[in-house]
Write a protein that holds these residues in place. Structure first.
Motif, PDB file in Angstrom:
ATOM      1  N   MET A 174     -21.311 -14.498   6.464  1.00  0.00           N
ATOM      2  CA  MET A 174     -21.000 -13.658   5.545  1.00  0.00           C
ATOM      3  C   MET A 174     -20.402 -14.626   4.266  1.00  0.00           C
ATOM      4  O   MET A 174     -19.803 -15.589   4.593  1.00  0.00           O
ATOM      5  CB  MET A 174     -19.959 -12.667   5.616  1.00  0.00           C
ATOM      6  N   ILE A 175     -20.933 -14.103   2.897  1.00  0.00           N
ATOM      7  CA  ILE A 175     -20.355 -15.014   2.096  1.00  0.00           C
ATOM      8  C   ILE A 175     -19.479 -14.023   1.094  1.00  0.00           C
ATOM      9  O   ILE A 175     -20.014 -12.972   0.699  1.00  0.00           O
ATOM     10  CB  ILE A 175     -21.562 -15.424   0.986  1.00  0.00           C
ATOM     11  N   SER A 176     -18.247 -14.801   0.823  1.00  0.00           N
ATOM     12  CA  SER A 176     -17.395 -14.112  -0.020  1.00  0.00           C
ATOM     13  C   SER A 176     -17.299 -14.802  -1.563  1.00  0.00           C
ATOM     14  O   SER A 176     -17.201 -15.860  -1.336  1.00  0.00           O
ATOM     15  CB  SER A 176     -16.125 -13.777   0.483  1.00  0.00           C
ATOM     16  N   ARG A 177     -17.351 -14.151  -2.451  1.00  0.00           N
ATOM     17  CA  ARG A 177     -17.727 -14.621  -3.721  1.00  0.00           C
ATOM     18  C   ARG A 177     -16.140 -14.160  -4.567  1.00  0.00           C
ATOM     19  O   ARG A 177     -16.166 -12.654  -4.656  1.00  0.00           O
ATOM     20  CB  ARG A 177     -18.859 -14.405  -4.795  1.00  0.00           C
ATOM     21  N   VAL A 220     -16.214 -19.551  -3.671  1.00  0.00           N
ATOM     22  CA  VAL A 220     -17.190 -18.984  -2.745  1.00  0.00           C
ATOM     23  C   VAL A 220     -16.574 -19.523  -1.132  1.00  0.00           C
ATOM     24  O   VAL A 220     -16.220 -20.518  -0.978  1.00  0.00           O
ATOM     25  CB  VAL A 220     -18.546 -19.563  -2.701  1.00  0.00           C
ATOM     26  N   VAL A 221     -16.550 -18.522  -0.211  1.00  0.00           N
ATOM     27  CA  VAL A 221     -16.249 -18.770   0.984  1.00  0.00           C
ATOM     28  C   VAL A 221     -17.511 -18.391   1.920  1.00  0.00           C
ATOM     29  O   VAL A 221     -17.925 -17.362   1.755  1.00  0.00           O
ATOM     30  CB  VAL A 221     -15.009 -18.005   1.451  1.00  0.00           C
ATOM     31  N   HIS A 222     -17.758 -19.378   2.813  1.00  0.00           N
ATOM     32  CA  HIS A 222     -18.997 -19.056   3.905  1.00  0.00           C
ATOM     33  C   HIS A 222     -18.502 -19.557   4.832  1.00  0.00           C
ATOM     34  O   HIS A 222     -18.191 -20.943   5.109  1.00  0.00           O
ATOM     35  CB  HIS A 222     -19.896 -19.654   3.055  1.00  0.00           C
ATOM     36  N   ASP A 223     -18.488 -18.949   5.917  1.00  0.00           N
ATOM     37  CA  ASP A 223     -18.279 -19.746   7.480  1.00  0.00           C
ATOM     38  C   ASP A 223     -16.929 -20.615   7.590  1.00  0.00           C
ATOM     39  O   ASP A 223     -17.065 -21.475   7.887  1.00  0.00           O
ATOM     40  CB  ASP A 223     -19.663 -20.766   7.891  1.00  0.00           C
ATOM     41  N   GLY A 224     -15.791 -20.093   6.991  1.00  0.00           N
ATOM     42  CA  GLY A 224     -14.469 -20.852   6.878  1.00  0.00           C
ATOM     43  C   GLY A 224     -14.336 -22.089   5.879  1.00  0.00           C
ATOM     44  O   GLY A 224     -13.791 -22.656   5.985  1.00  0.00           O
ATOM     45  N   ALA A 232      -5.707 -20.832  -2.956  1.00  0.00           N
ATOM     46  CA  ALA A 232      -4.724 -19.761  -2.654  1.00  0.00           C
ATOM     47  C   ALA A 232      -5.430 -18.539  -2.426  1.00  0.00           C
ATOM     48  O   ALA A 232      -5.204 -17.792  -1.485  1.00  0.00           O
ATOM     49  CB  ALA A 232      -3.465 -19.827  -3.464  1.00  0.00           C
ATOM     50  N   LEU A 233      -6.507 -18.100  -3.596  1.00  0.00           N
ATOM     51  CA  LEU A 233      -7.083 -17.201  -3.469  1.00  0.00           C
ATOM     52  C   LEU A 233      -8.023 -16.907  -2.334  1.00  0.00           C
ATOM     53  O   LEU A 233      -8.204 -15.760  -1.764  1.00  0.00           O
ATOM     54  CB  LEU A 233      -7.968 -16.993  -4.812  1.00  0.00           C
ATOM     55  N   CYS A 234      -8.305 -17.919  -1.810  1.00  0.00           N
ATOM     56  CA  CYS A 234      -9.461 -18.088  -0.790  1.00  0.00           C
ATOM     57  C   CYS A 234      -8.748 -18.212   0.770  1.00  0.00           C
ATOM     58  O   CYS A 234      -9.411 -18.380   1.822  1.00  0.00           O
ATOM     59  CB  CYS A 234     -10.542 -19.097  -0.803  1.00  0.00           C
ATOM     60  N   GLY A 235      -7.190 -18.148   0.650  1.00  0.00           N
ATOM     61  CA  GLY A 235      -6.503 -18.385   1.961  1.00  0.00           C
ATOM     62  C   GLY A 235      -6.501 -19.958   2.503  1.00  0.00           C
ATOM     63  O   GLY A 235      -6.442 -20.161   3.447  1.00  0.00           O
ATOM     64  N   SER A 236      -6.602 -21.012   1.683  1.00  0.00           N
ATOM     65  CA  SER A 236      -6.404 -21.947   1.619  1.00  0.00           C
ATOM     66  C   SER A 236      -5.555 -22.854   0.803  1.00  0.00           C
ATOM     67  O   SER A 236      -4.737 -22.379   0.002  1.00  0.00           O
ATOM     68  CB  SER A 236      -7.855 -22.878   1.643  1.00  0.00           C
ATOM     69  N   ASP A 237      -5.301 -24.227   0.910  1.00  0.00           N
ATOM     70  CA  ASP A 237      -4.490 -24.870   0.220  1.00  0.00           C
ATOM     71  C   ASP A 237      -4.986 -26.206   0.032  1.00  0.00           C
ATOM     72  O   ASP A 237      -5.794 -26.912   0.830  1.00  0.00           O
ATOM     73  CB  ASP A 237      -3.053 -25.040   0.430  1.00  0.00           C
ATOM     74  N   LYS A 238      -4.247 -27.247  -0.757  1.00  0.00           N
ATOM     75  CA  LYS A 238      -4.856 -28.812  -0.807  1.00  0.00           C
ATOM     76  C   LYS A 238      -4.660 -29.455   0.252  1.00  0.00           C
ATOM     77  O   LYS A 238      -5.369 -30.378   0.598  1.00  0.00           O
ATOM     78  CB  LYS A 238      -4.123 -29.467  -2.157  1.00  0.00           C
ATOM     79  N   SER A 239      -3.926 -29.121   1.401  1.00  0.00           N
ATOM     80  CA  SER A 239      -3.694 -29.823   2.596  1.00  0.00           C
ATOM     81  C   SER A 239      -5.096 -29.668   3.410  1.00  0.00           C
ATOM     82  O   SER A 239      -5.437 -30.455   4.252  1.00  0.00           O
ATOM     83  CB  SER A 239      -2.511 -29.507   3.334  1.00  0.00           C
ATOM     84  N   ARG A 240      -5.821 -28.599   3.164  1.00  0.00           N
ATOM     85  CA  ARG A 240      -7.157 -28.543   3.897  1.00  0.00           C
ATOM     86  C   ARG A 240      -8.566 -28.835   3.049  1.00  0.00           C
ATOM     87  O   ARG A 240      -9.343 -28.518   3.585  1.00  0.00           O
ATOM     88  CB  ARG A 240      -7.116 -26.863   4.162  1.00  0.00           C
ATOM     89  N   ALA A 249     -13.337 -27.090   0.758  1.00  0.00           N
ATOM     90  CA  ALA A 249     -12.143 -27.187   1.695  1.00  0.00           C
ATOM     91  C   ALA A 249     -12.361 -26.414   2.981  1.00  0.00           C
ATOM     92  O   ALA A 249     -13.008 -25.362   3.130  1.00  0.00           O
ATOM     93  CB  ALA A 249     -10.768 -26.703   0.956  1.00  0.00           C
ATOM     94  N   ALA A 250     -11.265 -26.505   4.066  1.00  0.00           N
ATOM     95  CA  ALA A 250     -11.512 -25.505   5.181  1.00  0.00           C
ATOM     96  C   ALA A 250     -10.648 -24.168   4.796  1.00  0.00           C
ATOM     97  O   ALA A 250      -9.759 -24.474   4.022  1.00  0.00           O
ATOM     98  CB  ALA A 250     -10.946 -26.025   6.372  1.00  0.00           C
ATOM     99  N   GLN A 251     -10.849 -23.129   5.177  1.00  0.00           N
ATOM    100  CA  GLN A 251     -10.111 -21.867   4.769  1.00  0.00           C
ATOM    101  C   GLN A 251      -8.808 -21.823   5.620  1.00  0.00           C
ATOM    102  O   GLN A 251      -8.472 -22.151   6.443  1.00  0.00           O
ATOM    103  CB  GLN A 251     -10.836 -20.746   5.127  1.00  0.00           C
TER     104      GLN A 251
END
Length: 114
Positions: free
Chosen positions: A1-4, A16-20, A52-60, A112-114
């Motif tokens: 699934m692709i989230s935009r 865009v988020v796809h597959d983590g 942050a919107l995608c559930g990630s941060d710069k450490s990832r 980045a990784a999610q």
């Protein structure tokens, strides 16, 4: 699934988020100064927001490509980058000199990784 996640224009996604994996691009928001340091710092702040919107941060962040209009001013970009980056989790990074649409002089692409 692709989230935009919608961007400022209907033909561009903010992220865009796809597959983590998170993919995002940022430039400094208007009004834009001619300072490469300031444009880089503001673009990096937008990267933080998008991650942050995608559930990630710069450490990832896995990799980043920084496009600059004047490679001779790379030290200004590096200063902003070094102040911002998670030094305990530094990503792979490339810096490339290109022509950008004025008044922007820095554009940053991140995976980045999610």
């Amino acid at each position: 699934m692709i989230s935009r996640f919608p961007g400022l224009t209907p033909t561009r996604s903010r992220a865009v988020v796809h597959d983590g994996l998170v993919f995002t691009v940022a430039v400094a928001p208007d009004p834009v100064t001619s300072s490469m340091y300031e444009q880089t710092a503001k673009a990096l702040a937008r990267i933080d927001e998008s991650l942050a919107l995608c559930g990630s941060d710069k450490s990832r962040i896995l990799s980043a490509i920084v496009y600059v209009t004047d490679i001779k001013r790379k030290d200004e970009m590096n200063r902003a980058w070094d102040e911002w980056v998670d030094a305990s989790n530094p990503p792979m990074r490339a810096c490339i000199g290109v022509d950008l649409e004025p008044p922007h002089i820095v554009e940053i692409v991140v995976t980045a990784a999610q």
